[in-house]
Design a protein around this motif. Structure first.
Motif: not given
Ligand code: SF4
Ligand code: SF4
Ligand code: SF4
Length: 258
Positions: A135-141, A163-171, A190-194
């Motif tokens: 149902d939901i994916e809580l990301p991160g490691c 969850f944010p779908r824009y890239s880590v570059c934004v943050e 540039p290609i990873t979720c923030a």
């Protein structure tokens, strides 16, 4: 429990671990500062790291780890049948994560190196969503304690978590960080979720992609930038493959293809 004077339901929550380092579960257990407040919001009925209790029935199941054996599949299917909401927790569960490194080595050699004469049964590494609906994916490691607590609050208030779908570059840029690529460090921002507040680049380490691919990923553009910065194919493929976050992309090299 009341919020602004309104009685809110207290969901029954269970936490399960499959193939993993248990670091995501530890994030929850090792959160003394907020654990009491969190437990005021939910009823924990099963969570091996904090209690040997196993009470019947739960509404929300948090599942950590990849699925690697047939026993795992049976156990996960039973969890899915019970839970109203199943949340895959962390990169191992959402992406395969570091467990996917196992696909790159001859298993008997790797097992011998780590476990000596002890026998380890392990099959193909699968994401939770490859086995049962998630149902939901809580990301991160690992996952972030704050993001876990935010997610629980959203669920209790009946708000669909976004969850944010824009890239880590934004943050990263919002924090006026110097791009680590200019300092000679490879970064998959540039290609990873923030959502992690660009914690790795802010600490002069490049992003490894633990939160999975962002929306509108432009692999071609990143490949061009990485090559312009002089990163070797081997370096790029090692980084891209680490969390198995970008499996299936046809542009950036992965270790299995390198
Ligand atoms: S996602 Fe990372 S911290 Fe969480 S269980 Fe997997 S390896 Fe450990
Ligand atoms: S350091 Fe990484 S996340 Fe930050 S701007 Fe550069 S590429 Fe993007
Ligand atoms: S910067 Fe990248 S690797 Fe680091 S926590 Fe964020 S998404 Fe994960």
């Amino acid at each position: 429990m009341k919020y602004l004077g309104i009685e809110l339901p207290k969901p029954k929550v269970a936490v399960f671990g499959f193939t993993s380092c248990e670091g995501c579960q530890l994030q929850l257990a090792n959160n003394e500062q907020n654990l009491k407040d969190l437990f005021a919001l939910i009823e924990v009925v099963e969570f091996r790291l904090i209690s040997s209790d196993k009470l019947d029935g739960y509404d929300i199941a948090f599942v950590e780890g990849s699925i690697t054996t047939e026993e795992d599949v049976d156990a996960l299917e039973a969890i899915r049948a019970q839970a109203k909401l199943l949340i895959a927790m962390g990169a191992c569960a959402c992406l395969g994560g570091v467990n996917n490194l196992r696909e790159r080595f001859q298993l008997p050699d790797a097992v011998k190196e780590v476990y000596g004469k002890h026998k380890i049964e392990s099959g193909e590494v699968r994401r939770v969503a490859e086995v049962v609906p998630v149902d939901i994916e809580l990301p991160g490691c690992p996952i972030s304690k704050a993001e876990f607590e935010w997610l629980v609050r959203q669920l209790i208030l009946g708000i669909e978590p976004q969850f944010p779908r824009y890239s880590v570059c934004v943050e990263c840029k919002q924090r006026i960080n110097t791009c680590v690529m200019h300092l000679g460090t490879l970064c998959l921002g540039p290609i990873t979720c923030a959502g992690c507040n660009a914690v790795c680049p802010r600490n002069r380490a490049g992003c490894w992609g633990c939160r999975g691919p962002s929306e509108e990923v432009n692999y071609e553009s990143l490949a061009e930038i990485l090559r312009e910065h002089g990163f070797s194919e081997a370096h790029i493929s090692e980084r891209v493959s680490f969390f198995n976050a970008f499996a299936g992309n046809q542009v950036l090299p992965t270790l299995n293809e390198a």
